[in-house]
Scaffold this motif. Structure first.
Motif, mmCIF file in Angstrom:
data_model
loop_
_atom_site.group_PDB
_atom_site.id
_atom_site.type_symbol
_atom_site.label_atom_id
_atom_site.label_comp_id
_atom_site.label_asym_id
_atom_site.label_seq_id
_atom_site.Cartn_x
_atom_site.Cartn_y
_atom_site.Cartn_z
ATOM 1 N N LEU A 129 61.599 54.170 16.721
ATOM 2 C CA LEU A 129 61.410 53.819 15.313
ATOM 3 C C LEU A 129 59.936 53.595 14.986
ATOM 4 O O LEU A 129 59.474 53.939 13.894
ATOM 5 N N ALA A 130 59.198 53.019 15.949
ATOM 6 C CA ALA A 130 57.778 52.754 15.709
ATOM 7 C C ALA A 130 56.942 54.029 15.777
ATOM 8 O O ALA A 130 55.933 54.158 15.081
ATOM 9 N N GLN A 131 57.362 54.976 16.630
ATOM 10 C CA GLN A 131 56.638 56.241 16.799
ATOM 11 C C GLN A 131 57.636 57.395 16.690
ATOM 12 O O GLN A 131 58.003 58.020 17.687
ATOM 13 N N PRO A 132 58.117 57.704 15.484
ATOM 14 C CA PRO A 132 59.206 58.680 15.323
ATOM 15 C C PRO A 132 58.866 60.089 15.782
ATOM 16 O O PRO A 132 59.767 60.876 16.058
ATOM 17 N N ASN A 133 57.600 60.436 15.876
ATOM 18 C CA ASN A 133 57.220 61.795 16.271
ATOM 19 C C ASN A 133 56.790 61.887 17.729
ATOM 20 O O ASN A 133 56.175 62.871 18.138
ATOM 21 N N ASN A 134 57.113 60.869 18.518
ATOM 22 C CA ASN A 134 56.688 60.903 19.916
ATOM 23 C C ASN A 134 57.472 61.961 20.690
ATOM 24 O O ASN A 134 58.594 62.330 20.323
ATOM 25 N N GLN A 135 56.879 62.440 21.768
ATOM 26 C CA GLN A 135 57.493 63.464 22.616
ATOM 27 C C GLN A 135 57.854 62.903 23.993
ATOM 28 O O GLN A 135 57.894 63.628 24.979
ATOM 29 N N ILE A 136 58.123 61.613 24.053
ATOM 30 C CA ILE A 136 58.409 60.951 25.325
ATOM 31 C C ILE A 136 59.873 61.169 25.708
ATOM 32 O O ILE A 136 60.772 61.011 24.876
ATOM 33 N N ASP A 137 60.113 61.526 26.966
ATOM 34 C CA ASP A 137 61.482 61.597 27.486
ATOM 35 C C ASP A 137 61.930 60.176 27.829
ATOM 36 O O ASP A 137 61.273 59.495 28.626
ATOM 37 N N LEU A 138 63.029 59.738 27.254
ATOM 38 C CA LEU A 138 63.511 58.372 27.434
ATOM 39 C C LEU A 138 64.758 58.371 28.310
ATOM 40 O O LEU A 138 65.637 59.227 28.164
ATOM 41 N N TYR A 139 64.842 57.373 29.201
ATOM 42 C CA TYR A 139 65.962 57.301 30.137
ATOM 43 C C TYR A 139 66.495 55.877 30.243
ATOM 44 O O TYR A 139 65.720 54.917 30.303
ATOM 45 N N VAL A 140 67.815 55.776 30.294
ATOM 46 C CA VAL A 140 68.467 54.538 30.704
ATOM 47 C C VAL A 140 68.951 54.757 32.132
ATOM 48 O O VAL A 140 69.658 55.729 32.418
ATOM 49 N N VAL A 141 68.551 53.862 33.026
ATOM 50 C CA VAL A 141 68.874 53.992 34.443
ATOM 51 C C VAL A 141 69.866 52.889 34.802
ATOM 52 O O VAL A 141 69.573 51.702 34.647
ATOM 53 N N ALA A 142 71.040 53.284 35.265
ATOM 54 C CA ALA A 142 72.080 52.308 35.603
ATOM 55 C C ALA A 142 72.976 52.901 36.680
ATOM 56 O O ALA A 142 72.863 54.085 37.020
ATOM 57 N N SER A 143 73.858 52.085 37.210
ATOM 58 C CA SER A 143 74.771 52.584 38.233
ATOM 59 C C SER A 143 75.755 53.572 37.612
ATOM 60 O O SER A 143 76.043 53.521 36.412
ATOM 61 N N ARG A 144 76.264 54.457 38.428
ATOM 62 C CA ARG A 144 77.174 55.499 37.940
ATOM 63 C C ARG A 144 78.409 54.901 37.272
ATOM 64 O O ARG A 144 78.927 55.449 36.301
ATOM 65 N N LYS A 145 78.852 53.750 37.750
ATOM 66 C CA LYS A 145 80.065 53.147 37.188
ATOM 67 C C LYS A 145 79.841 52.600 35.774
ATOM 68 O O LYS A 145 80.808 52.287 35.076
ATOM 69 N N ARG A 146 78.580 52.504 35.344
ATOM 70 C CA ARG A 146 78.292 52.010 33.992
ATOM 71 C C ARG A 146 78.018 53.150 33.007
ATOM 72 O O ARG A 146 77.638 52.908 31.864
ATOM 73 N N ARG A 147 78.238 54.377 33.447
ATOM 74 C CA ARG A 147 77.943 55.535 32.594
ATOM 75 C C ARG A 147 78.665 55.459 31.250
ATOM 76 O O ARG A 147 78.075 55.674 30.187
ATOM 77 N N GLU A 148 79.955 55.165 31.289
ATOM 78 C CA GLU A 148 80.726 55.133 30.048
ATOM 79 C C GLU A 148 80.227 54.032 29.115
ATOM 80 O O GLU A 148 80.187 54.212 27.895
ATOM 81 N N ARG A 149 79.818 52.907 29.688
ATOM 82 C CA ARG A 149 79.310 51.817 28.853
ATOM 83 C C ARG A 149 78.000 52.217 28.184
ATOM 84 O O ARG A 149 77.756 51.870 27.027
ATOM 85 N N VAL A 150 77.158 52.942 28.918
ATOM 86 C CA VAL A 150 75.911 53.424 28.316
ATOM 87 C C VAL A 150 76.231 54.359 27.150
ATOM 88 O O VAL A 150 75.651 54.249 26.063
ATOM 89 N N GLN A 151 77.161 55.276 27.365
ATOM 90 C CA GLN A 151 77.530 56.215 26.309
ATOM 91 C C GLN A 151 78.077 55.487 25.086
ATOM 92 O O GLN A 151 77.698 55.785 23.947
ATOM 93 N N ASN A 152 78.950 54.511 25.313
ATOM 94 C CA ASN A 152 79.552 53.791 24.193
ATOM 95 C C ASN A 152 78.526 52.986 23.402
ATOM 96 O O ASN A 152 78.680 52.783 22.195
ATOM 97 N N GLN A 153 77.477 52.528 24.074
ATOM 98 C CA GLN A 153 76.418 51.819 23.355
ATOM 99 C C GLN A 153 75.530 52.794 22.584
ATOM 100 O O GLN A 153 75.119 52.523 21.453
ATOM 101 N N LEU A 154 75.249 53.943 23.189
ATOM 102 C CA LEU A 154 74.352 54.908 22.546
ATOM 103 C C LEU A 154 74.934 55.494 21.260
ATOM 104 O O LEU A 154 74.186 55.937 20.390
ATOM 105 N N ILE A 155 76.253 55.513 21.133
ATOM 106 C CA ILE A 155 76.841 56.115 19.934
ATOM 107 C C ILE A 155 76.921 55.139 18.766
ATOM 108 O O ILE A 155 77.448 55.483 17.709
ATOM 109 N N ARG A 156 76.379 53.939 18.946
ATOM 110 C CA ARG A 156 76.335 53.001 17.826
ATOM 111 C C ARG A 156 75.532 53.607 16.672
ATOM 112 O O ARG A 156 74.547 54.313 16.889
ATOM 113 N N PRO A 157 75.911 53.304 15.445
ATOM 114 C CA PRO A 157 75.146 53.813 14.297
ATOM 115 C C PRO A 157 73.670 53.438 14.350
ATOM 116 O O PRO A 157 72.811 54.207 13.920
ATOM 117 N N SER A 158 73.359 52.266 14.899
ATOM 118 C CA SER A 158 71.963 51.826 14.934
ATOM 119 C C SER A 158 71.115 52.645 15.904
ATOM 120 O O SER A 158 69.889 52.579 15.863
#
Length: 333
Positions: A249-278
């Motif tokens: 939001l602060a740098q909308p035109n940035n070209q940075i690759d962003l990653y969330v790093v977590a255990s494989r068993k938390r994959r679904e939780r990461v996905q469910n959080q990422l689909i939030r409207p915000s």
């Protein structure tokens, strides 16, 4: 129970942990030294295993700035006593109270599961935020034995930071970790020994710079951020996504690759959080990579014989989530 006395007890507890409390705003808003700022709210247990909170207008007003702190802004909901306090990111509360003029929050305790409910919003399971106060980590607490015999969540976090440092350097990048993490160590090697001691001047405004310098790991090439990683082993997934989202939001035109790093068993939780409207802007730029893949890449890297000046590439790929048109936002997430 007396609500003011309970709030006073909580303030005293947090002062011992984080430093002096300073009031700001017109309601129960506190800043604890440079650590974090918060709103404090109390409810006794009501019928139906329910707690009721009325949040102040300052909390939900996104134009009302809380003081800049290390850990950010929170809304504390004391459910009966201070041993049962929900430590909610302020941004989550703002999201859940969008278009709710009453600013009313109901918390239901369903057999130890805490469910947040507001008008016209999906129910939210907020159990992970129970007593989840920001943790002041020390090098002594987080130093990992050389044999990695104790794999506590905090230590896994440092192990992943160390692994990402090794992979980043193998790709020819300079690596940055937050100032408070530089003296942490893994295999008797301080993170500071392989990372930058000063963040380059990117031309960011002060707010963006504060966001960037507290991201868990950055890979840089010629003073340009290539990749940014948030490692989620001890904190809620939501808090890490917030930092990455703030950067977008602060740098909308940035070209940075962003990653969330977590255990494989938390994959679904990461996905469910990422689909939030915000996080609509973040999901297109953010990928998920699991601990196991990083460890595997590190092992493969050890087997590669490289001469001086030889670099490898493509060590981190990650999975990018897409949101199908028919996807239904899961209840209780």
């Amino acid at each position: 129970m007396n609500a003011p006395l309970i709030v006073q007890d909580l303030v005293a507890l947090l002062q011992r942990r984080y430093g002096k409390a300073v009031r700001f705003g017109r309601s129960r808003l506190y800043q604890f030294d440079a650590s974090f700022s918060c709103s404090m709210n109390y409810s006794k247990l009501l019928s139906g295993h329910r707690f009721f909170f009325g949040v102040s207008a300052e909390v939900v007003d996104s134009d009302f700035a809380f003081p800049q702190t290390k850990f950010g802004d929170f809304v504390l909901l004391v459910c009966g006593d201070i041993e049962h306090t929900l430590v909610l990111p302020r941004s989550l509360v703002i999201e859940m109270l969008a278009k709710v003029p009453t600013r009313r929050i109901d918390i239901f305790n369903d057999g130890g599961t805490y469910i947040l409910q507001t008008t016209k919003h999906p129910k939210q399971n907020v159990t992970e935020f129970l007593n989840a106060f920001p943790k002041q980590r020390t090098p002594k607490e987080l130093a990992i034995p050389e044999d990695d015999s104790v794999a506590t969540p905090d230590r896994v976090h440092v192990k992943m930071q160390w692994a990402l440092i090794q992979l980043g350097r193998a790709e020819g990048c300079s690596v940055w970790v937050p100032p408070n993490d530089r003296n942490l160590s893994y295999k008797r090697e301080a993170l500071a020994s392989s990372t930058l001691d000063k963040l380059p001047n990117f031309g960011f405004d002060e707010n963006t710079r504060r966001i960037v310098q507290n991201i868990d790991v950055l890979w840089l090439t010629r003073n340009i951020i290539r990749k940014a990683f948030e490692v989620e082993s001890t904190t809620s997934i939501y808090s890490g996504l917030l930092r990455l989202n703030d950067l977008v939001l602060a740098q909308p035109n940035n070209q940075i690759d962003l990653y969330v790093v977590a255990s494989r068993k938390r994959r679904e939780r990461v996905q469910n959080q990422l689909i939030r409207p915000s996080f609509q802007q973040l999901i297109a730029q953010c990928r998920f990579v699991d601990f196991e893949s990083i460890e595997g890449q590190l092992e493969r890297l050890k087997a590669v014989q490289t001469g001086k000046g030889v670099r490898v590439s493509g060590l981190i790929e990650g999975e990018q989530f897409s949101l199908p048109d028919h996807y239904v936002y899961p209840a209780g997430v």
